[in-house]
Design an enzyme around this catalytic site. Structure first.
Site, PDB file in Angstrom:
ATOM      1  N   TRP A 325       0.830  -1.208   0.000  1.00 60.04           N
ATOM      2  CA  TRP A 325       0.000   0.000   0.000  1.00 60.04           C
ATOM      3  C   TRP A 325       0.864   1.258   0.000  1.00 60.04           C
ATOM      4  O   TRP A 325       0.508   2.258  -0.622  1.00 60.04           O
ATOM      5  CB  TRP A 325      -0.916   0.005   1.226  1.00 60.04           C
ATOM      6  CG  TRP A 325      -1.625   1.316   1.429  1.00 60.04           C
ATOM      7  CD1 TRP A 325      -2.722   1.770   0.762  1.00 60.04           C
ATOM      8  CD2 TRP A 325      -1.271   2.360   2.354  1.00 60.04           C
ATOM      9  NE1 TRP A 325      -3.086   3.022   1.212  1.00 60.04           N
ATOM     10  CE2 TRP A 325      -2.212   3.409   2.186  1.00 60.04           C
ATOM     11  CE3 TRP A 325      -0.262   2.507   3.308  1.00 60.04           C
ATOM     12  CZ2 TRP A 325      -2.168   4.576   2.948  1.00 60.04           C
ATOM     13  CZ3 TRP A 325      -0.217   3.665   4.059  1.00 60.04           C
ATOM     14  CH2 TRP A 325      -1.164   4.687   3.874  1.00 60.04           C
ATOM     15  N   HIS A 326       2.015   1.181   0.660  1.00 63.10           N
ATOM     16  CA  HIS A 326       2.864   2.378   0.734  1.00 63.10           C
ATOM     17  C   HIS A 326       3.516   2.716  -0.598  1.00 63.10           C
ATOM     18  O   HIS A 326       3.905   3.865  -0.810  1.00 63.10           O
ATOM     19  CB  HIS A 326       3.947   2.181   1.801  1.00 63.10           C
ATOM     20  CG  HIS A 326       3.448   2.355   3.203  1.00 63.10           C
ATOM     21  ND1 HIS A 326       2.949   1.316   3.960  1.00 63.10           N
ATOM     22  CD2 HIS A 326       3.349   3.463   3.990  1.00 63.10           C
ATOM     23  CE1 HIS A 326       2.584   1.765   5.140  1.00 63.10           C
ATOM     24  NE2 HIS A 326       2.810   3.067   5.187  1.00 63.10           N
ATOM     25  N   GLY A 327       3.649   1.747  -1.498  1.00 68.16           N
ATOM     26  CA  GLY A 327       4.236   2.072  -2.789  1.00 68.16           C
ATOM     27  C   GLY A 327       4.650   0.835  -3.561  1.00 68.16           C
ATOM     28  O   GLY A 327       4.832  -0.248  -2.988  1.00 68.16           O
ATOM     29  N   PHE A 468       1.872   8.891  -0.179  1.00 66.16           N
ATOM     30  CA  PHE A 468       1.143   7.638  -0.084  1.00 66.16           C
ATOM     31  C   PHE A 468      -0.357   7.832  -0.256  1.00 66.16           C
ATOM     32  O   PHE A 468      -1.077   6.889  -0.381  1.00 66.16           O
ATOM     33  CB  PHE A 468       1.419   6.956   1.261  1.00 66.16           C
ATOM     34  CG  PHE A 468       2.889   6.745   1.516  1.00 66.16           C
ATOM     35  CD1 PHE A 468       3.693   6.150   0.560  1.00 66.16           C
ATOM     36  CD2 PHE A 468       3.471   7.175   2.692  1.00 66.16           C
ATOM     37  CE1 PHE A 468       5.037   5.963   0.786  1.00 66.16           C
ATOM     38  CE2 PHE A 468       4.825   6.986   2.920  1.00 66.16           C
ATOM     39  CZ  PHE A 468       5.607   6.379   1.983  1.00 66.16           C
TER      40      PHE A 468
END
Length: 468
Positions: A325-327, A468
């Site tokens: 989810w962060h990248g 994010f």
């Protein structure tokens, strides 16, 4: 529009004044706050307001369709459609460019070069946060925990409310939307809370986080080969302080702004580095995200209902997906793997039970902090190669000091001390501030702003979690 700027200060002064003039007109006030939130978001790029509006429309229609049906199959289909649309948009903006680049590299490696289109996709600020709020809204309706609102303005305001729009905290509809139906009241205690949280948030961000970043962290992660092993270790400690002050500072400001507008947000950080286990850490760090991952990912995966193996699998997958989810980068994947693996090891060994008190807790705090710091190396490094180089250079064991200064050490110690002050320090501080009265609080707030502006480094750095 960034919080610690003159532009935002003027914007909020207007919003604060006009919203309280409308406190007796609920519909007008909500509509005004909605327009203000879209103006705030559109200050970067007005085109992304259409994405925000589309998200609200899909959630509104989906919520009504789910709430009005008794057919479970139909409800599931509508829920799935809304979630797929939300995640599809999130996936496109966050990961399409990464997958296209990876595919191009794969073709080159196997000798099948292809002219693939080059995608330069601008990531809409805060898309992860308002997507998560949209998903939680329709899921809660499906679970019959809340009813769908008939007011589109209420839902659109819930998704776009500007204090938490771009970097959280992630607010639940069941907590926020009922507040829209009550007449707001700005008590002295809420005013004291708002002023104090804004000041402490600005101090964390503008002073602690910005100095740590510009004077030390950015330098050691840019060229770790120029630093000694000791300085690299201190660089990780500095980054642990920076990311905490940066993100918790934003959350403090957001919660404080909401309080000044008459709304209550729950605390998002609670001294996470005093945790004696990874399990405890995730009850203290980015609380709204960890609770979201628990309620909308871990539990739907099966939670702890699938036996020991199923529980460990679900824990690992939750943290892995939390990393993704962060990248779209292997560094974030490894960050998630480290946390997922550490949580499993804790359960297997029973370490969390051994670190509840006494010497065991001290050891647990030190061990947990260093596991978190180890994972921060991958989180901060721009690529996997630099992360592995950073670790290899630490293992060389050199102790020269050329970059580390007493000022940086003082900043790191300040961050550390803040993790161990009495648990209710925030609450006691804004209660004391509220006793100064309205004029006294306003003067104290103005003085605090001037002091922070005076001691902070020049320039305005964006918050880390904006990406994010």
């Amino acid at each position: 529009m960034l919080f610690p700027t003159v532009d935002f200060g003027l914007f909020f002064l207007v919003v604060f004044s006009l919203s309280w003039l409308m406190r007796g007109q609920a519909s007008m006030r909500k509509l005004f706050l909605l327009v203000a939130s879209y103006f705030f978001y559109g200050y970067w790029d007005w085109s992304f307001c259409l994405l925000l509006l589309f998200n609200a429309v899909i959630s509104y229609i989906g919520g009504l369709l789910i709430d009005s049906s008794d057919n479970d199959r139909h409800r599931k289909r509508v829920l799935a459609a809304v979630v797929v649309i939300d995640l599809g948009l999130l996936g496109y903006f966050k990961y399409a460019g990464f997958f296209m680049d990876s595919l191009r590299e794969l073709f080159v490696m196997i000798g099948l070069e292809r002219d693939l289109p080059f995608l330069e996709i601008i990531l809409p600020v805060g898309i992860s946060f308002f997507t998560f709020q949209s998903i939680s809204y329709v899921v809660d309706i499906y679970r019959k925990q809340i009813h769908a609102t008939r007011s589109f303005v209420d839902l659109a305001l819930y998704i776009s409310f500007f204090p938490q729009l771009v970097a959280g905290p992630i607010v639940r509809a069941a907590h926020f939307m009922p507040q829209l139906d009550t007449k707001p009241v700005l008590t002295r205690l809420m005013m004291g809370k708002g002023f104090f949280l804004i000041l402490i948030g600005l101090f964390k961000k503008m002073v602690l986080a910005n100095y740590l970043a510009t004077l030390y962290v950015d330098e050691v992660f840019l060229a770790p080969e120029q630093a000694s092993s000791l300085e690299l270790v201190m660089g990780v400690y500095a980054y642990a302080g920076q990311i905490y002050c940066d993100f918790s500072g934003y959350s403090d400001i957001a919660i404080g702004i909401a309080a000044l507008l008459g709304y209550h947000f729950k605390r998002n950080f609670n001294q996470p580095y005093r945790s004696a286990s990874l399990q405890e850490f995730w009850t203290r760090w980015h609380i709204s995200l960890s609770q979201w991952l628990r309620d909308y990912l871990y539990i739907p995966l099966g939670g702890n209902r699938g036996g020991v193996v199923g529980t460990y699998r679900n824990l690992f997958l939750t943290m892995l997906l939390g990393g993704i989810w962060h990248g779209a980068a292997m560094t974030f994947v490894i960050w998630g793997i480290i946390h997922g693996s550490a949580l499993i090891v804790e359960r297997l060994t029973g370490l969390s039970r051994l670190t509840r008190r006494g010497v065991g807790r001290i050891v647990g705090v030190l061990f947990t902090f260093h596991v978190v710091c180890f994972a921060w190396i991958f989180f901060r490094a721009p690529n996997l190669q630099l992360a592995t180089d950073y670790l290899a250079l630490i293992l060389q064991g050199t102790t020269d000091i050329s970059m580390l200064t007493p000022f940086i050490v003082g900043l790191i110690l300040t961050c550390a001390i803040g993790q161990f002050v009495p648990a209710r320090t925030y609450e006691r501080s804004y209660v004391m501030l509220s006793r100064l009265g309205t004029v006294g609080m306003a003067l104290a707030f103005a003085a605090g702003l001037l002091v922070i502006q005076w001691i902070a480094p020049s320039g305005t750095a964006p918050f880390i979690y904006f990406q994010f």
